[in-house]
Scaffold this motif. Structure first.
Motif, PDB file in Angstrom:
ATOM      1  N   LEU A   4       0.881  -1.140   0.061  1.00 33.00           N
ATOM      2  CA  LEU A   4       0.083   0.013  -0.081  1.00 33.00           C
ATOM      3  C   LEU A   4       1.188   1.315   0.002  1.00 33.00           C
ATOM      4  O   LEU A   4       1.891   1.255   0.347  1.00 33.00           O
ATOM      5  CB  LEU A   4      -1.219  -0.113   1.022  1.00 33.00           C
ATOM      6  N   LYS A   5       0.355   2.402  -0.349  1.00 36.98           N
ATOM      7  CA  LYS A   5       0.952   3.382  -0.569  1.00 36.98           C
ATOM      8  C   LYS A   5      -0.284   4.112   1.190  1.00 36.98           C
ATOM      9  O   LYS A   5      -0.686   5.226   0.306  1.00 36.98           O
ATOM     10  CB  LYS A   5       0.756   4.029  -1.658  1.00 36.98           C
ATOM     11  N   ALA A  53      -0.207  15.010  -5.952  1.00 36.38           N
ATOM     12  CA  ALA A  53      -0.503  13.271  -7.156  1.00 36.38           C
ATOM     13  C   ALA A  53      -0.219  12.302  -5.568  1.00 36.38           C
ATOM     14  O   ALA A  53      -0.255  11.012  -5.427  1.00 36.38           O
ATOM     15  CB  ALA A  53       1.106  13.039  -7.325  1.00 36.38           C
ATOM     16  N   GLU A  54       0.440  12.353  -4.456  1.00 35.70           N
ATOM     17  CA  GLU A  54       1.224  11.465  -3.898  1.00 35.70           C
ATOM     18  C   GLU A  54      -0.399  11.360  -3.060  1.00 35.70           C
ATOM     19  O   GLU A  54      -1.011  10.585  -2.406  1.00 35.70           O
ATOM     20  CB  GLU A  54       2.045  11.927  -2.440  1.00 35.70           C
ATOM     21  N   ILE A  55      -0.464  12.396  -2.135  1.00 35.31           N
ATOM     22  CA  ILE A  55      -1.904  12.192  -1.921  1.00 35.31           C
ATOM     23  C   ILE A  55      -2.563  11.547  -2.407  1.00 35.31           C
ATOM     24  O   ILE A  55      -3.472  10.991  -2.093  1.00 35.31           O
ATOM     25  CB  ILE A  55      -2.570  13.987  -1.023  1.00 35.31           C
ATOM     26  N   ALA A  56      -3.503  12.154  -3.674  1.00 32.02           N
ATOM     27  CA  ALA A  56      -3.879  11.591  -4.766  1.00 32.02           C
ATOM     28  C   ALA A  56      -3.892   9.556  -4.921  1.00 32.02           C
ATOM     29  O   ALA A  56      -5.078   8.580  -4.696  1.00 32.02           O
ATOM     30  CB  ALA A  56      -4.090  12.220  -6.068  1.00 32.02           C
ATOM     31  N   GLU A  57      -3.175   9.250  -4.748  1.00 32.55           N
ATOM     32  CA  GLU A  57      -2.360   7.833  -4.709  1.00 32.55           C
ATOM     33  C   GLU A  57      -2.602   7.000  -3.258  1.00 32.55           C
ATOM     34  O   GLU A  57      -2.334   5.648  -3.364  1.00 32.55           O
ATOM     35  CB  GLU A  57      -0.984   7.850  -5.524  1.00 32.55           C
ATOM     36  N   PHE A  75      -7.024  16.235   2.363  1.00 35.92           N
ATOM     37  CA  PHE A  75      -6.682  14.923   2.298  1.00 35.92           C
ATOM     38  C   PHE A  75      -8.534  14.008   2.878  1.00 35.92           C
ATOM     39  O   PHE A  75      -8.450  12.989   3.252  1.00 35.92           O
ATOM     40  CB  PHE A  75      -6.052  14.507   3.939  1.00 35.92           C
ATOM     41  N   ALA A  76      -9.126  15.026   2.564  1.00 38.84           N
ATOM     42  CA  ALA A  76     -10.799  14.649   2.144  1.00 38.84           C
ATOM     43  C   ALA A  76     -10.422  13.079   1.654  1.00 38.84           C
ATOM     44  O   ALA A  76     -10.464  13.555   0.695  1.00 38.84           O
ATOM     45  CB  ALA A  76     -11.501  16.004   2.312  1.00 38.84           C
ATOM     46  N   ALA A 109     -12.899   3.124  -4.774  1.00 39.32           N
ATOM     47  CA  ALA A 109     -13.159   3.903  -5.710  1.00 39.32           C
ATOM     48  C   ALA A 109     -14.107   4.164  -6.896  1.00 39.32           C
ATOM     49  O   ALA A 109     -13.945   3.018  -7.557  1.00 39.32           O
ATOM     50  CB  ALA A 109     -12.148   4.925  -6.431  1.00 39.32           C
ATOM     51  N   GLY A 110     -14.592   5.076  -6.514  1.00 40.59           N
ATOM     52  CA  GLY A 110     -16.021   5.112  -7.973  1.00 40.59           C
ATOM     53  C   GLY A 110     -17.224   3.720  -7.593  1.00 40.59           C
ATOM     54  O   GLY A 110     -17.919   3.855  -8.062  1.00 40.59           O
TER      55      GLY A 110
END
Length: 492
Positions: A4-5, A53-57, A75-76, A109-110
């Motif tokens: 995990l990231k 990008a790091e937060i999104a991933e 970070f929401a 997601a989604g």
């Protein structure tokens, strides 16, 4: 197991030691668990920002912070684990495990939620006590740079220009000589020299302490829209003589008022005006009215009474106060109790009581120094990692960075904290007994030239360090002996 990231934010009131130690612990724990970790340290030197990008991933987020995380709205929507910065140091593996569980239980997601889908790991909302501590510590964290810069500049000005420099710059009487003060600041260098320049700059920084404290307490509670009301409340607290107590109350009230105003549902056409016009206008007026008309006077009376009490302390009372403040400095090693004692010392410094600040700094230097000494006196009682930490603790303790004792407390909290409390109380009491004074609110041994009765001050620090060393060695040796197996009798 899927790799995990993870991302994390660490932050402590001073932004010096805890912030970076927690970051390192979390990174090591994530690596040991087979996951990738990136940490944003919101420290004294500013934030090392995570990219969008790091937060999104990221699969999950960890907040290990004792103050409000800045821009946490980035970070929401991410599964989030929250805890204090000390937990990030002492239980990083537990926080990583919770973040992994939250990420694995989060809906894809989604994906549309279904009645049977498992929710993400629920996070317990912090209690009021935890929130109150975070609000206050946020204010303190933003105030400390003003304290350090202003206090040391004032102290240097007194050392270079003598005690009369304050009267020369601001006007007043010193030793029977009346000074008019400097009205044209552009001529301050010519009229008062470099000492006058340093005093004026330091005094200006010091004049901002209460306003910054109140403003960022309100900011922690209500975000940017609370800043104006908090700062105005803090300035009014100074104007009416309510001091630090008034600033604390003003910041909390301003934050509460803005939080309430933000809940009001405005008509659609006024939505955009609420945060930039309506809320600042109403909140500034409300806190101003409360401070000037309702509560400011009583708070000022309490503040003046506290100042008079400090100035009148002598004998056993002074020793008891020094011991109490010293014990608080050694109790949680840079945590909230430590910061309360430090704030009390800076408040006394602003009121021109210099003995209290001296006792606080002496006690804060003792824990790292005493434990560093113990690693030299009885090496076998400490692990290799602790002996390495002891080498750094010499410099950290000499620099008044109490957090240098944290690696020892993390490995052996009960025995180490008992020793640091004993040593801190000893140093604080002796500093008061010797009547040592300190105009600088920070700096450790490097500001020895600004300390009144430096010999007594050094004796207090050495005595406190020896007590810390003796207590921790005694407790470790006692428990080690008690745990040793008894020899089995051999038959004749």
């Amino acid at each position: 197991m899927k790799k995990l990231k993870l991302v994390a934010v660490t932050s402590c009131p001073t932004g010096i030691a805890h912030t970076y130690m927690a970051a390192e612990s979390l990174e090591q724990a994530a690596e040991a668990a087979g996951h990738e970790m990136r940490v944003e340290t919101q420290g004294a030197a500013g934030a090392e920002r995570l990219s969008d990008a790091e937060i999104a991933e990221a699969d999950a987020v960890i907040f290990a912070a004792d103050v409000e995380v800045r821009e946490k709205e980035r970070f929401a929507g991410k599964p989030t684990i929250r805890g204090g910065v000390k937990r990030g140091i002492n239980d990083a593996s537990g926080m990583v495990a919770e973040a992994v569980a939250a990420a694995e239980n989060a809906p894809a997601a989604g994906a549309a939620p279904t009645a049977v889908s498992a929710p993400a790991t629920p996070q317990k909302a912090p209690g009021f006590g935890t929130q109150l501590r975070q609000w206050l510590m946020t204010g303190v964290s933003y105030m400390i740079p003003f304290v350090a810069a202003g206090g040391i500049l004032i102290a240097l000005a007194f050392m270079i220009g003598g005690a009369q420099i304050a009267a020369i710059v601001d006007g007043g009487v010193y030793e029977g000589v009346e000074y008019a003060g400097i009205t044209d600041l552009s001529a301050i260098l010519a009229e008062a020299g470099i000492a006058g320049v340093m005093f004026k700059i330091g005094a200006t920084a010091f004049s901002m302490l209460v306003a910054v404290l109140a403003g960022y307490i309100a900011y922690a509670m209500a975000d940017r829209v609370g800043l104006a009301a908090g700062i105005v409340g803090g300035l009014l607290a100074v104007a009416i003589g309510a001091g630090f107590l008034g600033g604390l109350v003003a910041g909390l009230l301003a934050g509460a008022i803005v939080m309430w105003l933000k809940k009001i549902k405005a008509p659609r056409g006024l939505d955009s005006l609420m945060p930039i016009l309506v809320i600042p206008l109403l909140s500034v007026f409300a806190i101003g009215f409360l401070m000037l008309v309702v509560i400011g006077g009583p708070i000022a009376a309490v503040q003046n009474g506290l100042t008079d009490w400090l100035q009148g302390l002598t004998g056993a009372n002074a020793l008891a106060l020094g011991a109490l403040l010293g014990a608080m400095m050694g109790f949680d090693l840079g945590g909230p109790v430590n910061k309360v004692a430090y704030l009390f010392g800076t408040g006394a410094l602003v009121s021109d009581n210099l003995t209290v600040m001296a006792a606080v700094m002496a006690a804060g230097m003792v824990p790292p120094l005493g434990l560093a000494l113990a690693t030299v006196v009885r090496k076998k009682l400490f692990s290799d990692a602790e002996r390495q930490a002891g080498k750094a603790a010499w410099v950290l303790g000499a620099s008044f960075i109490t957090e240098g004792a944290i690696p020892f407390a993390a490995a052996d909290p009960f025995r180490v904290i008992a020793s640091t409390i004993a040593g801190g109380a000893t140093a604080g009491a002796l500093s008061m007994a010797f009547g040592s004074t300190l105009r600088a609110p920070h700096g450790g041994i490097w500001v020895i030239g600004l300390i009144g009765n430096p010999l007594g001050y050094l004796i207090a620090i050495i005595a406190g360090s020896l007590v810390t060393c003796a207590v921790v060695i005694g407790l470790k040796q006692l428990t080690r002996t008690a745990a040793a197996p008894q020899p089995t009798p051999v038959a004749a």
